[in-house]
Design a protein around this motif. Structure first.
Motif: not given
Lengths: 288, 276
Positions: B169-174
């Motif tokens: 869920p965090t792969a594309m987040l800063d």
């Protein structure tokens, strides 16, 4: 200087209620052959800045000169500039579209009007630079490849243009640890062999610290800090204040300082941290 | 009682004309109600396939997956299981469908046939749970990545699931978005005993889990508390995975003769040990 910016400002949707000043008076110089890490939070202006490097965006005020071309000048040849400045966007694999890997990588240089042999040589070399073999995968569909391989093909497509400046926006985002290490080691090798200027945009200081000469930290449209990784890491507390992740080893050193130990905060690797701590701990023993 | 019981699950994907790839090899796993389980492993190790078995999106070729006593292969259990086991995926933009946050969150319970007054209540509650209530009338596409993921999570909470399965869920987040999402899910687990299965490439996100599973080549090759797993630095390295820097530094100093435990995980722990 391959890149010189002077009081560069950029405003999105100027004159509307949605106007946002994305860059405010940015001045910088990037020298030939440098490897620069561009770090900053989402919305800090990193992506806006790199889009000025190949003329995708033009300054609202101020100017920028890249490989001798002032992008605000009249009758400026942006096409020529974009051949010299390769820009690899985030998730570049989304831009793959051809039926075969070879055709996809050849797409850019084909438009340069190269002969068949030179074109094939370029495709071969570009794939080799990211450790892919033209004979082995050239005929395959790019969409059959793994995520990491697709990204390498997309980077090869830009390398095939033989840029003098290569800019990558978050080249490792979304990859697994193996894929991340692969991409970074290829970039290091490409820099050595092709002697180009390399600019890597990242959220993660940790990741690029070991390979860049210089880190530029952006915050709210301005350059917040600019120096060697060591100099930047030494300002750990300050980086945390602008919402950046401080690497765990830097956090440790800051915490130890807070607890009264005398340790440096500019360590980059586990090995360096170990040496620094050994020295400091010995010192304590000596005093006792 | 165990929420998930997977016994000897095998799964194959077709590859080319007449060959196939075995994505899961005889995987057995039990997950208890209220557990926070983190799964790490490289791409292609079988993590996502395993996640999709958990709510019956995929069915094992052999072996079985039982959710709260219900076998996922049994057709009459499809919908109850999918309502109980909510999934969140990597790209927040692919998961939001409505033009207003509260409409997006209402989509799930609407499809379950929940009466309107209850939907309103559920939407409000779910948005509060992810700390996004003040954004209820905003347009989802104008939010940050971390906020979008929290809206996606709220959309699932509105279906009142017992378990959240989050696939990178965090792969594309800063970094800030990553922290927001992780903290939200940790709070749901702590305060509301939500069972969580969290898949990631980021070791730092595994530090607070009850249990860490490491997958490689279709099998679970390591499992235990984060301390147990991360202290096996050599084994992790042989899998091309790195233990957290702090654990590695602690072990090096221990080799140098300092009394540092093999399984330090956090900056605070190591600082305390060093200052003793």
């Amino acid at each position: 200087m391959p890149i010189t910016a002077h009081n560069l400002c950029h405003e999105y949707s100027p004159g509307t209620p949605y106007a946002i000043k994305a860059l405010k008076d940015v001045s910088l110089e990037i020298a030939d052959g440098e490897i620069v890490g561009l770090i900053g939070h989402t919305g800090s202006g990193k992506s806006t800045l790199i889009q000025h490097f190949n003329g995708l965006l033009k300054p609202t005020s101020g100017w920028i000169q890249v490989q001798g071309v002032n992008t605000v000048g009249k009758g400026v040849n942006l096409r020529q500039l974009r051949q010299k400045v390769g820009l690899v966007f985030q998730y570049p694999e989304h831009q793959l579209f051809e039926e075969t890997v070879a055709a996809d990588v050849a797409f850019g240089p084909k438009n340069l009007g190269l002969g068949k042999d030179r074109l094939e040589q370029r495709v071969h070399d570009a794939l080799a630079a990211v450790d892919l073999d033209l004979d082995e995968i050239g005929h395959r569909s790019p969409f059959e490849l793994s995520g990491g391989q697709m990204r390498r093909v997309a980077i090869a497509g830009v390398l095939a243009m033989e840029p003098e400046i290569l800019i990558l926006d978050e080249p490792t985002a979304g990859l697994d640890p193996r894929g991340r290490n692969d991409i970074l080691s290829h970039l290091r090798r490409i820099h050595q062999h092709r002697r180009l200027t390399l600019i890597i945009v990242s959220h993660s200081m940790d990741e690029i610290a070991a390979m860049v000469d210089r880190i530029i930290v952006m915050d709210q449209g301005t350059i917040h800090a600019d120096g060697s990784p060591r100099e930047i890491f030494a300002q750990g507390e300050d980086l945390r204040a602008i919402g950046l992740d401080v690497p765990p080893l830097t956090s440790l050193m800051l915490e130890l300082q807070r607890r009264g130990m005398s340790v440096p905060t500019d360590v980059l690797t586990v090995q360096e941290a170990r040496q620094a701590l050994l020295q400091s701990l010995k010192g304590v023993d000596g005093d006792a | 009682m165990a929420l998930f019981e997977i016994k000897g699950a095998n799964f194959f994907y077709p590859s080319g004309e007449d060959s196939e790839i075995q994505a899961l090899k005889d995987v057995s796993l039990t997950i208890e109600e209220g557990e926070f389980v983190v799964i790490i492993g490289h791409n292609g190790s079988g993590k996502s396939t395993l996640a999709k078995l958990l709510n019956g999106l995929l069915l094992p070729a052999s072996g079985q997956v039982v959710v709260d006593g219900k076998n996922t292969a049994d057709k009459q259990h499809y919908w109850p299981i999918r309502q109980q086991v909510g999934m969140v995926f990597q790209n927040p933009d692919n998961q939001l469908i409505a033009t207003m946050v509260e409409e997006d969150v209402a989509f799930g319970p609407e499809n379950l046939g929940v009466p309107t007054p209850d939907i309103v209540k559920r939407v409000e509650e779910s948005l509060r749970q992810v700390d996004m209530l003040s954004y209820r009338r905003h347009a989802p596409h104008l939010l940050s990545g971390g906020q979008k993921q929290r809206i996606a999570i709220a959309g699932i909470l509105a279906m009142r699931p017992r378990c959240l399965v989050l696939d990178e869920p965090t792969a594309m987040l800063d970094p800030r978005g990553r922290r927001e999402v992780l903290e939200t899910v940790r709070r749901l687990n702590r305060e509301e005993s939500m069972t969580v299965v969290w898949i990631t490439h980021h070791m730092a996100e595994a530090v607070h889990a009850d249990r860490v599973l490491v997958m490689e080549d279709g099998s679970i090759v390591m499992q235990g508390t984060p301390r147990e797993v991360f202290s096996k630095t050599k084994l992790l390295q042989s899998l091309d995975l790195d233990a957290p820097d702090i654990t590695r530094l602690g072990q090096m100093l221990a080799e140098d003769g300092y009394a540092i435990s093999q399984d330090v995980l956090t900056v605070e722990e190591l600082a305390v040990e060093l200052c003793r």
